[in-house]
Design a protein around this motif. Structure first.
Motif, PDB file in Angstrom:
ATOM      1  N   ILE A 102       0.814  -1.241   0.263  1.00 43.19           N
ATOM      2  CA  ILE A 102       0.447  -0.365  -0.026  1.00 43.19           C
ATOM      3  C   ILE A 102       0.637   1.209  -0.153  1.00 43.19           C
ATOM      4  CG2 ILE A 102      -1.596   1.737   1.104  1.00 43.19           C
ATOM      5  CD1 ILE A 102      -2.526  -1.989   2.121  1.00 43.19           C
ATOM      6  N   PRO A 103       0.492   2.306  -0.962  1.00 48.13           N
ATOM      7  CA  PRO A 103       0.965   3.576  -0.569  1.00 48.13           C
ATOM      8  C   PRO A 103       1.310   4.023   0.671  1.00 48.13           C
ATOM      9  CG  PRO A 103      -0.022   2.775  -2.435  1.00 48.13           C
ATOM     10  CD  PRO A 103      -0.593   1.925  -1.851  1.00 48.13           C
ATOM     11  N   GLU A 104       3.076   4.576   1.063  1.00 45.52           N
ATOM     12  CA  GLU A 104       3.013   5.007   2.222  1.00 45.52           C
ATOM     13  C   GLU A 104       2.177   5.972   2.763  1.00 45.52           C
ATOM     14  OE1 GLU A 104       6.626   6.566   5.463  1.00 45.52           O
ATOM     15  OE2 GLU A 104       7.252   6.689   2.727  1.00 45.52           O
ATOM     16  N   ASN A 105       1.784   6.786   2.294  1.00 47.53           N
ATOM     17  CA  ASN A 105       0.334   7.943   2.976  1.00 47.53           C
ATOM     18  C   ASN A 105      -0.869   7.182   2.942  1.00 47.53           C
ATOM     19  OD1 ASN A 105      -0.231   7.194   0.468  1.00 47.53           O
ATOM     20  ND2 ASN A 105      -1.028   9.419   0.303  1.00 47.53           N
ATOM     21  N   GLN A 106      -1.040   6.043   2.979  1.00 46.71           N
ATOM     22  CA  GLN A 106      -2.811   5.247   3.008  1.00 46.71           C
ATOM     23  C   GLN A 106      -1.992   4.292   4.044  1.00 46.71           C
ATOM     24  OE1 GLN A 106      -4.136   4.005  -0.621  1.00 46.71           O
ATOM     25  NE2 GLN A 106      -4.697   5.645  -1.693  1.00 46.71           N
ATOM     26  N   ARG A 107      -1.067   3.879   3.925  1.00 48.35           N
ATOM     27  CA  ARG A 107      -0.642   2.655   5.044  1.00 48.35           C
ATOM     28  C   ARG A 107      -0.259   3.380   6.090  1.00 48.35           C
ATOM     29  NH1 ARG A 107       4.467   1.309   3.119  1.00 48.35           N
ATOM     30  NH2 ARG A 107       5.911   2.283   4.138  1.00 48.35           N
ATOM     31  N   ARG A 108       0.009   4.701   6.475  1.00 49.02           N
ATOM     32  CA  ARG A 108       0.210   5.259   7.507  1.00 49.02           C
ATOM     33  C   ARG A 108      -1.544   5.413   8.318  1.00 49.02           C
ATOM     34  NH1 ARG A 108       4.505   9.925   6.356  1.00 49.02           N
ATOM     35  NH2 ARG A 108       6.194   8.514   6.377  1.00 49.02           N
ATOM     36  N   ARG A 109      -2.374   6.062   7.304  1.00 46.91           N
ATOM     37  CA  ARG A 109      -3.627   5.954   7.855  1.00 46.91           C
ATOM     38  C   ARG A 109      -4.557   4.534   7.958  1.00 46.91           C
ATOM     39  NH1 ARG A 109      -6.148   9.148   2.922  1.00 46.91           N
ATOM     40  NH2 ARG A 109      -4.854   8.569   2.147  1.00 46.91           N
ATOM     41  N   LEU A 110      -4.077   4.185   7.935  1.00 45.72           N
ATOM     42  CA  LEU A 110      -4.234   2.228   7.788  1.00 45.72           C
ATOM     43  C   LEU A 110      -3.723   1.709   9.168  1.00 45.72           C
ATOM     44  CD1 LEU A 110      -5.835  -0.643   7.280  1.00 45.72           C
ATOM     45  CD2 LEU A 110      -3.947  -1.059   5.836  1.00 45.72           C
ATOM     46  N   PHE A 111      -2.601   1.941   9.551  1.00 48.59           N
ATOM     47  CA  PHE A 111      -1.676   1.758  10.697  1.00 48.59           C
ATOM     48  C   PHE A 111      -2.832   2.665  11.475  1.00 48.59           C
ATOM     49  CE2 PHE A 111       0.853   2.617  14.148  1.00 48.59           C
ATOM     50  CZ  PHE A 111       1.190   1.422  14.064  1.00 48.59           C
ATOM     51  N   GLU A 112      -2.715   4.018  12.067  1.00 44.88           N
ATOM     52  CA  GLU A 112      -3.699   3.983  12.383  1.00 44.88           C
ATOM     53  C   GLU A 112      -4.855   4.362  13.271  1.00 44.88           C
ATOM     54  OE1 GLU A 112      -2.454   6.935  14.297  1.00 44.88           O
ATOM     55  OE2 GLU A 112      -0.488   6.563  13.490  1.00 44.88           O
ATOM     56  N   LEU A 113      -5.682   3.505  11.900  1.00 44.21           N
ATOM     57  CA  LEU A 113      -6.950   3.140  12.427  1.00 44.21           C
ATOM     58  C   LEU A 113      -7.080   1.419  12.828  1.00 44.21           C
ATOM     59  CD1 LEU A 113     -10.334   2.622  11.750  1.00 44.21           C
ATOM     60  CD2 LEU A 113      -9.613   1.481   9.685  1.00 44.21           C
ATOM     61  N   ALA A 114      -5.970   0.761  12.450  1.00 44.39           N
ATOM     62  CA  ALA A 114      -6.041  -0.058  12.993  1.00 44.39           C
ATOM     63  C   ALA A 114      -5.109  -0.267  14.709  1.00 44.39           C
ATOM     64  CB  ALA A 114      -4.656  -1.713  12.442  1.00 44.39           C
ATOM     65  N   ARG A 115      -4.810   0.431  15.173  1.00 44.72           N
ATOM     66  CA  ARG A 115      -3.922   0.446  16.633  1.00 44.72           C
ATOM     67  C   ARG A 115      -5.544   1.979  17.240  1.00 44.72           C
ATOM     68  NH1 ARG A 115       0.230   5.277  17.394  1.00 44.72           N
ATOM     69  NH2 ARG A 115       1.398   3.653  16.974  1.00 44.72           N
ATOM     70  N   VAL A 116      -6.136   2.349  16.496  1.00 46.77           N
ATOM     71  CA  VAL A 116      -7.849   2.898  17.094  1.00 46.77           C
ATOM     72  C   VAL A 116      -8.186   1.314  17.744  1.00 46.77           C
ATOM     73  CG1 VAL A 116      -9.764   4.019  16.721  1.00 46.77           C
ATOM     74  CG2 VAL A 116      -7.180   5.196  16.054  1.00 46.77           C
ATOM     75  N   LEU A 117      -9.029   0.888  16.189  1.00 51.93           N
ATOM     76  CA  LEU A 117      -9.835  -0.485  16.815  1.00 51.93           C
ATOM     77  C   LEU A 117      -9.400  -1.264  17.572  1.00 51.93           C
ATOM     78  CD1 LEU A 117     -10.665  -1.029  12.944  1.00 51.93           C
ATOM     79  CD2 LEU A 117     -12.125  -0.388  14.320  1.00 51.93           C
ATOM     80  N   SER A 118      -7.575  -1.499  17.840  1.00 49.80           N
ATOM     81  CA  SER A 118      -7.165  -2.700  18.517  1.00 49.80           C
ATOM     82  C   SER A 118      -7.457  -1.918  20.085  1.00 49.80           C
ATOM     83  CB  SER A 118      -5.915  -3.203  18.355  1.00 49.80           C
ATOM     84  OG  SER A 118      -4.814  -1.794  18.364  1.00 49.80           O
ATOM     85  N   ASP A 119      -7.653  -0.654  20.277  1.00 57.03           N
ATOM     86  CA  ASP A 119      -7.594  -0.117  21.732  1.00 57.03           C
ATOM     87  C   ASP A 119      -9.180  -0.726  22.076  1.00 57.03           C
ATOM     88  OD1 ASP A 119      -4.621   0.846  21.636  1.00 57.03           O
ATOM     89  OD2 ASP A 119      -5.117   2.338  21.101  1.00 57.03           O
ATOM     90  N   GLY A 120      -9.897  -0.487  21.464  1.00 54.15           N
ATOM     91  CA  GLY A 120     -11.651  -0.531  21.543  1.00 54.15           C
ATOM     92  C   GLY A 120     -11.595  -2.048  22.304  1.00 54.15           C
TER      93      GLY A 120
END
Length: 120
Positions: A102-120
């Motif tokens: 995945i392109p780096e800018n999209q990958r960072r957003r996906l990573f942040e989404l995964a981090r938020v979902l895993s904290d829930g």
């Protein structure tokens, strides 16, 4: 009997080879050996010599230290690192490979989404 360090190095070879989408045959050709030898390295059945590890690190575009990451001074996996079995989990490796495609800018957003979902 397999030495734990040989097994670890072999798993790291397989992990990196899989991450870059290379077959055992392709790696063997780049290193100048038969693919059966790569199989033996990856299972820890055969030890990898220093010069061969050098060739493999160049073929896989990683420093030699990559193959020893996650080992303690005693040659055992360090607790708190990625579990050893994840290196043999094709689904996990495929997920990681797809993630890095995945392109780096999209990958960072996906990573942040995964981090938020895993904290829930």
């Amino acid at each position: 009997m397999k030495h734990p360090v040989d097994v670890h190095v072999g798993k790291r070879i397989r992990h990196r080879r899989w991450m870059v989408g290379m077959t055992q045959q392709q790696l063997a050709e780049r290193v100048g050996i038969k693919f059966q030898q790569i199989q033996k390295y990856e299972t820890g059945m055969n030890r990898v010599s220093a010069s061969r590890l050098w060739d493999i690190s160049e073929a896989l575009d990683v420093p030699i230290s990559f193959f020893f990451e996650g080992l303690s001074d005693k040659g055992r996996a360090v607790s708190g690192t990625v579990p050893e079995d994840i290196l043999s989990d094709k689904e996990a490796l495929e997920l990681v490979r797809s993630y890095y495609a995945i392109p780096e800018n999209q990958r960072r957003r996906l990573f942040e989404l995964a981090r938020v979902l895993s904290d829930g």
